[in-house]
Design a protein around this motif. Structure first.
Motif, mmCIF file in Angstrom:
data_model
loop_
_atom_site.group_PDB
_atom_site.id
_atom_site.type_symbol
_atom_site.label_atom_id
_atom_site.label_comp_id
_atom_site.label_asym_id
_atom_site.label_seq_id
_atom_site.Cartn_x
_atom_site.Cartn_y
_atom_site.Cartn_z
ATOM 1 N N ALA A 221 6.374 55.330 88.478
ATOM 2 C CA ALA A 221 7.435 54.563 87.804
ATOM 3 C C ALA A 221 7.537 53.143 88.355
ATOM 4 N N LYS A 222 7.161 52.992 89.636
ATOM 5 C CA LYS A 222 7.327 51.659 90.249
ATOM 6 C C LYS A 222 6.092 50.782 90.099
ATOM 7 N N ALA A 223 5.068 51.298 89.454
ATOM 8 C CA ALA A 223 3.811 50.532 89.360
ATOM 9 C C ALA A 223 4.047 49.170 88.710
ATOM 10 N N LYS A 224 3.472 48.152 89.323
ATOM 11 C CA LYS A 224 3.667 46.785 88.772
ATOM 12 C C LYS A 224 2.644 46.488 87.689
ATOM 13 N N THR A 225 1.511 47.189 87.801
ATOM 14 C CA THR A 225 0.454 46.964 86.813
ATOM 15 C C THR A 225 0.181 48.277 86.097
ATOM 16 N N ARG A 226 0.003 48.200 84.784
ATOM 17 C CA ARG A 226 -0.350 49.408 84.028
ATOM 18 C C ARG A 226 -1.769 49.264 83.505
ATOM 19 N N GLU A 227 -2.430 50.422 83.350
ATOM 20 C CA GLU A 227 -3.825 50.384 82.911
ATOM 21 C C GLU A 227 -3.982 51.007 81.528
ATOM 22 N N LEU A 228 -4.734 50.317 80.688
ATOM 23 C CA LEU A 228 -5.069 50.858 79.367
ATOM 24 C C LEU A 228 -6.553 51.187 79.405
ATOM 25 N N SER A 229 -6.879 52.442 79.167
ATOM 26 C CA SER A 229 -8.310 52.763 79.198
ATOM 27 C C SER A 229 -8.868 52.699 77.786
ATOM 28 N N PHE A 230 -9.992 52.015 77.668
ATOM 29 C CA PHE A 230 -10.624 51.822 76.362
ATOM 30 C C PHE A 230 -12.033 52.396 76.408
ATOM 31 N N SER A 231 -12.393 53.136 75.363
ATOM 32 C CA SER A 231 -13.784 53.569 75.230
ATOM 33 C C SER A 231 -14.114 53.570 73.748
ATOM 34 N N ALA A 232 -15.384 53.372 73.443
ATOM 35 C CA ALA A 232 -15.784 53.337 72.031
ATOM 36 C C ALA A 232 -17.233 53.761 71.908
ATOM 37 N N LYS A 233 -17.565 54.170 70.693
ATOM 38 C CA LYS A 233 -18.931 54.619 70.420
ATOM 39 C C LYS A 233 -19.360 54.044 69.081
ATOM 40 N N LEU A 234 -20.533 53.447 69.077
ATOM 41 C CA LEU A 234 -21.071 52.912 67.829
ATOM 42 C C LEU A 234 -21.704 54.030 67.022
ATOM 43 N N ASN A 235 -21.917 53.765 65.750
ATOM 44 C CA ASN A 235 -22.594 54.773 64.925
ATOM 45 C C ASN A 235 -24.068 54.877 65.287
ATOM 46 N N LYS A 236 -24.591 53.875 65.991
ATOM 47 C CA LYS A 236 -26.001 53.916 66.390
ATOM 48 C C LYS A 236 -26.105 53.946 67.906
ATOM 49 N N ALA A 237 -27.016 54.778 68.407
ATOM 50 C CA ALA A 237 -27.243 54.813 69.858
ATOM 51 C C ALA A 237 -28.160 53.653 70.214
ATOM 52 N N GLU A 238 -27.567 52.461 70.285
ATOM 53 C CA GLU A 238 -28.369 51.256 70.538
ATOM 54 C C GLU A 238 -27.708 50.399 71.601
ATOM 55 N N ALA A 239 -28.519 49.915 72.530
ATOM 56 C CA ALA A 239 -27.995 49.033 73.573
ATOM 57 C C ALA A 239 -27.916 47.602 73.044
ATOM 58 N N GLY A 240 -27.055 46.809 73.667
ATOM 59 C CA GLY A 240 -27.070 45.368 73.426
ATOM 60 C C GLY A 240 -26.125 44.847 72.369
ATOM 61 N N HIS A 241 -25.325 45.719 71.740
ATOM 62 C CA HIS A 241 -24.359 45.197 70.760
ATOM 63 C C HIS A 241 -23.104 44.705 71.495
ATOM 64 N N LYS A 242 -22.586 43.595 70.969
ATOM 65 C CA LYS A 242 -21.399 43.020 71.609
ATOM 66 C C LYS A 242 -20.140 43.656 71.012
ATOM 67 N N VAL A 243 -19.325 44.212 71.877
ATOM 68 C CA VAL A 243 -18.057 44.832 71.429
ATOM 69 C C VAL A 243 -16.918 44.079 72.116
ATOM 70 N N VAL A 244 -15.916 43.661 71.334
ATOM 71 C CA VAL A 244 -14.773 42.972 71.938
ATOM 72 C C VAL A 244 -13.501 43.722 71.562
ATOM 73 N N VAL A 245 -12.675 43.995 72.570
ATOM 74 C CA VAL A 245 -11.367 44.594 72.298
ATOM 75 C C VAL A 245 -10.318 43.590 72.739
#
Ligand code: GCB
Length: 603
Positions: A221-245
């Motif tokens: 309850a006293k935490a000064k910083t909160r964390e949002l965890s983000f994960s995502a999966k593309l429709n293609k199993a390919e490296a190198g695509h730029k993802v921005v959240v």
């Protein structure tokens, strides 16, 4: 030879069907994409003996209705014609659209033509928000896929089958009931058949976010910083695509690059004071932008935590009493499947008027707008799969079916802040086989989503005289122990004040059902069954009794509105409606509504 050919064809049909039956993983947040609505008038043919699918030896037929064949020469024999068949509005259930189909359970074929202009720079997904129960989908005469389960969405990539100009989609829908299905052969609601929710042709970029997940992590309850965890999966199993959240209002942005599996993940940190948490009093949703390479979509996401401490349910770290009501996915005025945002808003406004901060969406996943509208209105949600009563516990296909429906329910709604409970079953009879089935489902649900609570509606067993004892082996697997009880309806209401409750678990308890029937407008003495006064008294006695359960965490009485059920045959009273609603099927309030409202005002 002819016979051999038929057999080879039949086999290849079956193989094709099963090879294609694996749907494309469900797209997250379908609303974010440009799409062509395929709602509207569809031609339909009622096919009692599945003439359009099997030949007279019960082999899948080459000349099935999916061909949409037309005579080419005057002497050609074709014994169906979609264009001469009547139409019905989709989405809908056929039972309320055509009087002749009120009780019908079987196969109906649907056909719709639409114009398309496929492009090489995008893909096209054919998306069904729900079809009850078993369906085959064809596009331009080709089999696209086979789907089982009446309440969850599914989609197919049809880019390669789509053509420039006119396209024809044909769907064979079968809602016959079977013992090994989910739900099984008997259940207390109407088996509405048809394409019951929206149909869309969704345009997606060639590389898009098949799934993403953004959740607030639990913290002190006293935490000064909160964390949002983000994960995502593309429709293609390919490296190198730029993802921005990014979450502009919180001035958060993270750029990521996909790995070889097409996945990305990160943790976003935010000053706790700046983060406005989602709750019933403050249903705050943030605009979230997500992009892959050059394409961007939006979602609205709320942040909250949900957990339990002993017998309490904690929302954002604070105990909350869940003032709930159960709801079936039926239109508010006049029956039939609910499937629009307006239906959702009206039903939920009734729940709000009752003083609810929580709804149990029984007994299967409701349409997505219901969950999204509830989230906007500050209403928490219990979402359930139709593992109801006497499921075929030892049948592996039945288990796979239930597991798939659970997967799809969670896949669709795991970014909704208001969904706090995944329910895996309702009123199931105790046995080792059941425990194994449900135990595995509960464990599996946690692997998909460990941020929410797992529950199931259990039954009170071992009730002796005036002791209601809850004993269910499944208590080990759930976070919240919920159970249905019907004192005053299936047992005498005079017992209510005498009841003692034995709940030997140190977990939160929800009474997931209680209630009784009344026909709106029928008045009489409080011991006269079916009168509003009988139901009113039942609620008075039950609320007083429930007040004595130590540490009760919430209730979802049965039910907001009268709903259709073929099991409810009493003429002049039920007329195929379960009458336990606090509202009638026409939206009239019954007297018990005010009892529950008052009780909730005091909570
Ligand atoms: C139950 C079931 C619910 C029924 C209700 C009733 O326990 O869970 O689906 O409709 O009882 O009215 O009997």
């Amino acid at each position: 030879m002819k016979r051999l050919l038929t057999t080879v064809f039949a086999l290849s049909c079956l193989l094709t069907a099963s090879a294609q039956s694996k749907d494309l993983p469900l797209i997250q947040n379908v609303f974010a994409y440009e799409s062509l609505s395929l709602n509207g008038d569809w031609n339909y043919i009622v096919d009692v003996q599945e003439e359009g699918y099997y030949d007279y030896r019960m082999n899948p037929t080459r000349s099935g209705f999916f061909q949409n064949a037309k005579p080419k020469r005057p002497e050609d024999l074709i014994e169906y014609d979609f264009d001469k068949a009547p139409t019905m509005k989709i989405p809908s259930d056929w039972n309320t659209q055509d009087d002749q189909l009120f009780f019908y359970e079987g196969t109906v074929w649907f056909k719709k033509s639409f114009q398309a202009a496929p492009s090489k720079d995008s893909r096209s997904l054919l998306y069904f928000a729900a079809v009850n129960y078993d369906c085959h989908v064809y596009l331009n005469g080709q089999h696209v896929g086979h789907h089982i389960g009446g309440f969850t969405p599914f989609n197919y990539d049809v880019s390669d089958k789509l053509r420039e100009g006119e396209n024809i989609v044909i769907v064979k829908v079968d809602n016959k009931r079977h013992a090994e299905d989910v739900p099984t052969q008997i259940f207390d609601w109407w088996n509405y058949g048809g394409i019951t929710r929206d149909v869309r042709l969704v345009k997606v970029p060639t590389v898009y976010l098949e799934d993403y997940d953004l959740q607030l992590q639990k913290a002190d309850a006293k935490a000064k910083t909160r964390e949002l965890s983000f994960s995502a999966k593309l429709n293609k199993a390919e490296a190198g695509h730029k993802v921005v959240v990014s979450i502009p209002e919180l001035k958060l942005e993270q750029q990521l690059t996909s790995d070889a599996e097409g996945k990305v993940s990160c943790t976003l940190k935010v000053n706790a004071k700046k983060l406005s948490l989602w709750s019933p009093q403050n249903p705050k949703l943030y605009d979230v932008r997500l992009s892959v390479d050059t394409s961007t979509i939006n979602d609205e996401i709320g942040f909250r935590t949900i957990e339990t401490r002993d017998k309490q349910i904690l929302l954002n770290g604070q105990p909350i009493f869940l003032k709930g009501i159960s709801i079936h996915n039926e239109k508010p005025n006049g029956g039939g499947r609910a499937n629009t945002a307006e239906d959702a808003r009206l039903l939920l406004s009734w729940a709000k008027e009752l003083g609810c901060n929580f709804v149990r969406l029984a007994h299967y996943p409701h349409h997505e707008e219901m969950v999204r509208e509830a989230e906007r209105m500050g209403i928490l949600v219990w979402s359930e799969i139709p593992v109801y009563w006497t499921i075929a516990w030892t049948n592996t296909k039945t288990y796979e079916n239930a597991r798939q429906q659970l997967t799809d329910m969670i896949a669709r709604d795991h970014n909704r802040a208001n969904v706090i409970i995944w329910s895996i079953a309702n009123e199931t009879p105790h046995s080792n086989e059941r425990d194994q089935f449900l135990g595995n489902l509960a464990k599996y649900a946690r692997t998909l989503d460990n941020t929410r609570l797992i529950s199931m509606a259990m039954e009170v067993t071992g009730a002796s005289n005036y002791v209601n004892r809850l004993h269910d082996n499944m208590h080990e697997y759930v976070d919240v122990v919920s159970f249905n009880q019907y004192i005053g309806w299936y047992r005498d209401v005079n017992d209510a004040p005498k009841m003692r409750w034995e709940i030997p678990y140190n977990k939160p308890v929800i009474i997931s059902e209680f209630g009784g029937g009344a026909r709106a407008g029928y008045h009489g003495a409080k011991n006269q069954r079916w009168t509003e006064e009988f139901q009113e008294n039942l609620y008075i006695e039950n609320c007083a009794m429930l007040d004595k359960i130590e540490g009760l965490a919430g209730t979802t009485p049965w039910i907001l509105k009268d709903f259709r059920s073929p099991r409810r045959v009493l003429n002049g009273i039920q007329d195929y409606y379960n009458r336990k609603g606090l509202y009638s099927d026409k939206g009239e309030k019954k007297k018990a509504f005010y009892v529950l409202k008052k009780w909730y005002e005091g909570k």
